[in-house]
Every structure is written in C-alpha cells, then in structure tokens.
Design a protein around this motif. Structure first.
Motif, PDB file in Angstrom:
ATOM      1  N   ARG A   6       0.815  -1.265  -0.069  1.00  0.00           N
ATOM      2  CA  ARG A   6      -0.049  -0.059  -0.031  1.00  0.00           C
ATOM      3  C   ARG A   6       0.807   1.189   0.063  1.00  0.00           C
ATOM      4  O   ARG A   6       2.121   0.965   0.014  1.00  0.00           O
ATOM      5  N   SER A   7       0.202   2.201   0.054  1.00  0.00           N
ATOM      6  CA  SER A   7       1.034   3.682  -0.013  1.00  0.00           C
ATOM      7  C   SER A   7       2.052   3.702   1.181  1.00  0.00           C
ATOM      8  O   SER A   7       1.779   3.298   2.325  1.00  0.00           O
ATOM      9  N   THR A   9       5.645   5.939   2.813  1.00  0.00           N
ATOM     10  CA  THR A   9       6.256   7.393   3.030  1.00  0.00           C
ATOM     11  C   THR A   9       7.848   7.169   3.053  1.00  0.00           C
ATOM     12  O   THR A   9       8.395   5.975   3.403  1.00  0.00           O
TER      13      THR A   9
END
Length: 202
Positions: A6-7, A9
């Motif tokens: 998933r996303s 950072t």
C-alpha cells in the motif's frame, strides 16, 4: 512501488561540500540519508499473515579527491562507507576504497585504470561506483560481498573520425565460489568482462 502492499512514505537528505584549494586539486565530502517504508509480512489478531510495512534506513558517507598532476596524468581516490538499518534486524555495513588513474600518453592514446577494494556485510549494504567505459555505455557497477575489482580502458584515435576502445575488467571475490545465478552463473570466485568498440565517423 513494487513489493509494497500500500502507499508508503519516506524522505531523503543529501549534503555535499566541495573544496578546491588549487586549480589542480579538488576534494569533496558527501553524506546521504534515506529512510522509507518497505513491504513485510505481519500477523493480524487472528493469526493470518497480511501485507504490512516496516521502515528501512540507508546511510552513506563519501570522501573523494581528484589531483591533476599535468596534462598527461590525473589521479582520483575515494573512500566510502555505508550503513543499512531495518526494524527488527541487526545493522549491516559496507566500505569501499579505490584508486583511479588516467594517463594521456599521446594525443591518440588514453589509458584509464582503477583498483577497488570493497567489503560489505551483505546485499543490503551494497555500494555502487561509476566507471569509465566505451563511448555511449553507462557503467554503474554494484559491489557486494568481499573482494577487489580492477579495470583498464584503452582509447585509441589513430585518425580523425576513428576511435577504438577496449576495456578489460575483473572482479575477484573472497567470500564465494560462484558468481551470478541462473544462466549468468560463473563457476569460481572471479569474473572477467571484455568490451570492444569501434567508431567510424564519416
């Protein structure tokens, strides 16, 4: 990104400082820090394995010097350190030292050579080095494990519009008996590469 469920950072920071005390001497120091999230398997309260995220950090510190003795001779040297951190695992480290020589023996002949010593705890602490190569060839070599790498590149321009280049490189490992995998696997602890290129401009 690939392998990330998933996303994710992250952030990256780089500091570069260059000093030229004389026209013939250049020294620079470079530090780089990169932290990002990568995919990992985690267990939910029911015991099922699901895709999750964990953080990894990679840091490198480089000291590089270039010395131009005269029109015929240029020397470059580098020392570089790397550290890799991943949550839940021990840190891994890597180091690299090389000496680079360029010798313009005549207007029609140039020799580029380099000897590199490298040592890393594993692939995660790998280091990279750009190398001189044939015209149009981008050579960014990955170094992992323990060993040495050396190459010699000869550039010959016997006439205007004619250029011949030959590069012989050898990597010798101290921690393995085969190099590569699959169809690229080579028996033994060393691998050699030979590049030949002829350019004729009309």
């Amino acid at each position: 990104r690939f392998t990330v469920p998933r996303s994710a950072t992250g952030y990256e920071a780089l500091l570069y400082v260059e000093h030229r005390p004389a026209r013939w001497l250049t020294v620079y120091a470079q530090g780089r820090h990169e932290t990002r999230e990568i995919g990992t398997d985690v267990s939910d309260p029911n015991g099922s394995v699901v895709g999750g995220l964990t953080s990894e950090t990679r840091q490198t510190l480089r000291l590089h010097g270039s010395y131009v003795a005269n029109r015929a001779l240029r020397l470059r040297a580098r020392a570089e350190l790397a550290r890799y951190q991943e949550a839940g695992f021990d840190d891994s480290y890597g180091s690299l030292v090389f000496q680079d020589v360029r010798w313009q023996t005549a207007r029609w002949l140039r020799l580029d050579g380099r000897l590199t010593f490298f040592r890393t705890d594993g692939f995660d602490a790998r280091l990279y080095q750009f190398e001189s190569d044939a015209t149009g060839v981008l050579s960014n070599v990955l170094l992992s494990g323990r060993g040495t790498r050396a190459y010699l590149l000869a550039t010959v321009e016997p006439a205007e519009g004619v250029r011949f280049q030959a590069k012989l490189a050898q990597t010798r490992f101290e921690d393995r008996f085969t190099v590569g995998s699959g169809l690229d696997e080579v028996e033994g602890s060393q691998v050699r590469d030979l590049t030949l290129q002829l350019q004729v401009r009309f």
